[in-house]
Motif scaffolding. Structure first.
Motif, mmCIF file in Angstrom:
data_model
loop_
_atom_site.group_PDB
_atom_site.id
_atom_site.type_symbol
_atom_site.label_atom_id
_atom_site.label_comp_id
_atom_site.label_asym_id
_atom_site.label_seq_id
_atom_site.Cartn_x
_atom_site.Cartn_y
_atom_site.Cartn_z
ATOM 1 N N ARG A 156 47.091 52.335 34.450
ATOM 2 C CA ARG A 156 47.350 53.665 33.900
ATOM 3 C C ARG A 156 46.211 54.634 34.168
ATOM 4 N N ARG A 157 44.984 54.150 34.134
ATOM 5 C CA ARG A 157 43.843 55.056 34.222
ATOM 6 C C ARG A 157 43.219 55.115 35.622
ATOM 7 N N PHE A 158 43.536 54.147 36.462
ATOM 8 C CA PHE A 158 43.125 54.207 37.865
ATOM 9 C C PHE A 158 44.274 54.782 38.686
ATOM 10 N N ASP A 159 43.949 55.401 39.804
ATOM 11 C CA ASP A 159 44.973 55.902 40.729
ATOM 12 C C ASP A 159 45.228 54.861 41.807
ATOM 13 N N GLU A 160 46.482 54.449 41.967
ATOM 14 C CA GLU A 160 46.820 53.524 43.040
ATOM 15 C C GLU A 160 47.054 54.328 44.312
ATOM 16 N N VAL A 161 46.271 54.035 45.347
ATOM 17 C CA VAL A 161 46.292 54.859 46.559
ATOM 18 C C VAL A 161 46.845 54.117 47.773
ATOM 19 N N GLY A 162 47.167 52.852 47.626
ATOM 20 C CA GLY A 162 47.722 52.140 48.767
ATOM 21 C C GLY A 162 47.473 50.652 48.675
ATOM 22 N N ARG A 163 47.617 49.992 49.832
ATOM 23 C CA ARG A 163 47.413 48.550 49.930
ATOM 24 C C ARG A 163 46.628 48.236 51.203
ATOM 25 N N LEU A 164 46.016 47.060 51.235
ATOM 26 C CA LEU A 164 45.277 46.667 52.429
ATOM 27 C C LEU A 164 46.244 46.537 53.601
ATOM 28 N N ASP A 166 46.207 44.751 56.318
ATOM 29 C CA ASP A 166 46.451 43.385 56.766
ATOM 30 C C ASP A 166 46.805 42.437 55.628
ATOM 31 N N GLN A 167 46.724 42.933 54.385
ATOM 32 C CA GLN A 167 47.114 42.141 53.222
ATOM 33 C C GLN A 167 47.896 43.044 52.268
ATOM 34 N N PRO A 168 49.139 43.345 52.583
ATOM 35 C CA PRO A 168 49.906 44.306 51.791
ATOM 36 C C PRO A 168 50.131 43.889 50.344
ATOM 37 N N GLN A 169 49.851 42.632 50.023
ATOM 38 C CA GLN A 169 50.013 42.192 48.641
ATOM 39 C C GLN A 169 48.837 42.621 47.764
ATOM 40 N N VAL A 170 47.763 43.109 48.393
ATOM 41 C CA VAL A 170 46.569 43.538 47.654
ATOM 42 C C VAL A 170 46.630 45.048 47.435
ATOM 43 N N ARG A 171 46.615 45.444 46.166
ATOM 44 C CA ARG A 171 46.681 46.860 45.811
ATOM 45 C C ARG A 171 45.289 47.486 45.773
ATOM 46 N N ILE A 172 45.209 48.765 46.107
ATOM 47 C CA ILE A 172 43.957 49.514 46.069
ATOM 48 C C ILE A 172 44.054 50.574 44.986
ATOM 49 N N LEU A 173 43.218 50.474 43.969
ATOM 50 C CA LEU A 173 43.167 51.449 42.884
ATOM 51 C C LEU A 173 41.776 52.070 42.857
ATOM 52 N N THR A 174 41.695 53.290 42.378
ATOM 53 C CA THR A 174 40.388 53.954 42.380
ATOM 54 C C THR A 174 40.266 54.972 41.261
ATOM 55 N N THR A 175 39.032 55.249 40.905
ATOM 56 C CA THR A 175 38.703 56.320 39.966
ATOM 57 C C THR A 175 37.208 56.612 40.100
ATOM 58 N N VAL A 176 36.788 57.699 39.514
ATOM 59 C CA VAL A 176 35.355 57.992 39.417
ATOM 60 C C VAL A 176 34.922 57.643 38.005
ATOM 61 N N ALA A 177 33.954 56.747 37.885
ATOM 62 C CA ALA A 177 33.487 56.292 36.583
ATOM 63 C C ALA A 177 31.973 56.392 36.517
ATOM 64 N N ASN A 178 31.466 56.302 35.302
ATOM 65 C CA ASN A 178 30.020 56.378 35.090
ATOM 66 C C ASN A 178 29.457 55.000 34.807
ATOM 67 N N SER A 179 28.296 54.724 35.399
ATOM 68 C CA SER A 179 27.597 53.464 35.159
ATOM 69 C C SER A 179 26.358 53.737 34.315
ATOM 70 N N LEU A 191 40.299 46.291 43.926
ATOM 71 C CA LEU A 191 41.282 45.568 44.734
ATOM 72 C C LEU A 191 41.883 44.476 43.860
ATOM 73 N N ILE A 192 43.207 44.507 43.707
ATOM 74 C CA ILE A 192 43.895 43.565 42.826
ATOM 75 C C ILE A 192 44.845 42.707 43.644
ATOM 76 N N GLY A 193 44.722 41.376 43.490
ATOM 77 C CA GLY A 193 45.583 40.442 44.187
ATOM 78 C C GLY A 193 46.991 40.442 43.629
ATOM 79 N N PRO A 194 47.899 39.705 44.260
ATOM 80 C CA PRO A 194 49.310 39.727 43.860
ATOM 81 C C PRO A 194 49.564 39.225 42.443
ATOM 82 N N ASP A 195 48.735 38.287 41.957
ATOM 83 C CA ASP A 195 48.944 37.767 40.606
ATOM 84 C C ASP A 195 48.206 38.575 39.543
ATOM 85 N N GLY A 196 47.410 39.545 39.984
ATOM 86 C CA GLY A 196 46.683 40.392 39.043
ATOM 87 C C GLY A 196 45.405 39.778 38.517
#
Length: 317
Positions: A156-164, A166-179, A191-196
């Motif tokens: 919900r809070r990260f933006d999903e922008v695509g998938r790898l 060569d590995q379409p089962q891996v999702r790419i999410l992103t946000t700008v956060a503070n450390s 990067l999140i695998g198919p099982d989460g």
């Protein structure tokens, strides 16, 4: 790119002997360590080593002047930064070991950006993007801590922008956060695998860099490991018998330079490094045989019989 590698070394008198981590053994071992800087062409994925520096001993925790091994690695980068920046290089990529505040501070202070991997439990907090609070008081900056175990919250809070690619089962999410630890905002890529359950957290100090590029650059980091691997296998990186610091430094850099040349020659010939090296040895052997036996060294290299000798030991494609 930058990375370190363990070099086995016996004896007691060689300069730089200490206990260094060996990824092959999974533990610290007595030997030497080399820190390698490299550059990679992002389109061709071709990497070249540009500097190999031996790690001094007695820096396991801190040296006599309070310096650590990380300080030494950063000195190597600082010494070569202007030369590499002149080539248009601005992004520095290192594995999770280099995700340290002094590395972030040094590289950004030089004008570059760091791309690295964060711990699976990295302490990050969301930036507040809601309406500004009316009235006196400091504006709200942060909007809670990132909970890496909350899959729904991350989605919900990260933006999903695509998938790898060569590995379409891996999702790419992103946000700008503070450390809070690194005291800066980061472009975070998840990067999140198919099982989460499998997650990889990447970060860049350049918050404007897109997530796909951060992922691509970090995956290219492994090319520097291939440079080190090829130097160990083909150009004798671990075979030096010298003991002095100056001779070891010469050997390490010559080994890396030889890999760069070998890679270019192998690419021009359209074969692997092992195949090019084998054929070069066979050509040398043929010349030596002709010379020692007093035979004419004139022969047709395109003759199938000659080619069968030259290609002895060549790996099948």
């Amino acid at each position: 790119m930058f990375d370190c590698s363990f070099l086995p070394k016996s004896g007691t008198e060689t300069w730089g002997l200490d206990r260094f981590f060996s990824s092959l053994a999974g533990r610290s071992k007595k030997g030497l360590e080399v820190s390698v800087l490299g550059v990679v062409a992002t389109r061709s994925r071709r990497a070249f080593g540009v500097d190999a520096t031996q790690t001094p001993p007695d820096l396991s925790k801190s040296g006599a002047d309070g310096s650590s091994r990380v300080d030494f690695y950063l000195e190597q980068i600082i010494d070569l930064y202007d030369q590499l920046a002149g080539l248009g290089l601005s992004y520095w990529v290192g594995d999770g070991f280099y995700a340290k505040q002094k590395v972030f501070d040094t590289l950004t202070g030089l004008g570059g950006d760091l791309i690295t991997r964060l711990r699976s439990d990295a302490n990050l907090r969301y930036l507040y993007t809601g309406p500004k609070k009316e009235g006196p008081g400091r504006p709200k900056q942060y909007d809670g801590k990132v909970d890496w175990s909350d899959q729904k919250g991350l989605t919900r809070r990260f933006d999903e922008v695509g998938r790898l690619p060569d590995q379409p089962q891996v999702r790419i999410l992103t946000t700008v956060a503070n450390s809070p630890h690194f005291q800066r905002d980061l472009r975070v890529v998840l990067l999140i695998g198919p099982d989460g359950k499998e997650q990889v957290i990447l970060a860049s100090t350049d918050t404007s860099l897109c997530a796909e590029e951060i992922t691509r650059y970090y995956r290219l980091r492994y090319q520097i490991e291939f440079v080190i691997r090829d130097a160990k296998q083909h150009t004798g990186l671990t075979h030096c018998q010298a003991r002095s610091q100056e001779k070891l430094d010469f050997h390490l850099n010559m080994s890396i330079a030889a890999v760069n040349i070998l890679r270019l020659l192998a690419q021009k010939s359209g074969c692997s490094l092992r195949t090019y090296r084998r054929e070069a040895y066979n050509r040398l052997l043929i010349r030596q045989l002709f010379s020692k036996l007093g035979l004419s060294a004139e022969y047709d290299r395109t003759d199938p019989r000659v080619q069968s000798v030259i290609q002895t030991g060549r790996m099948a494609v």
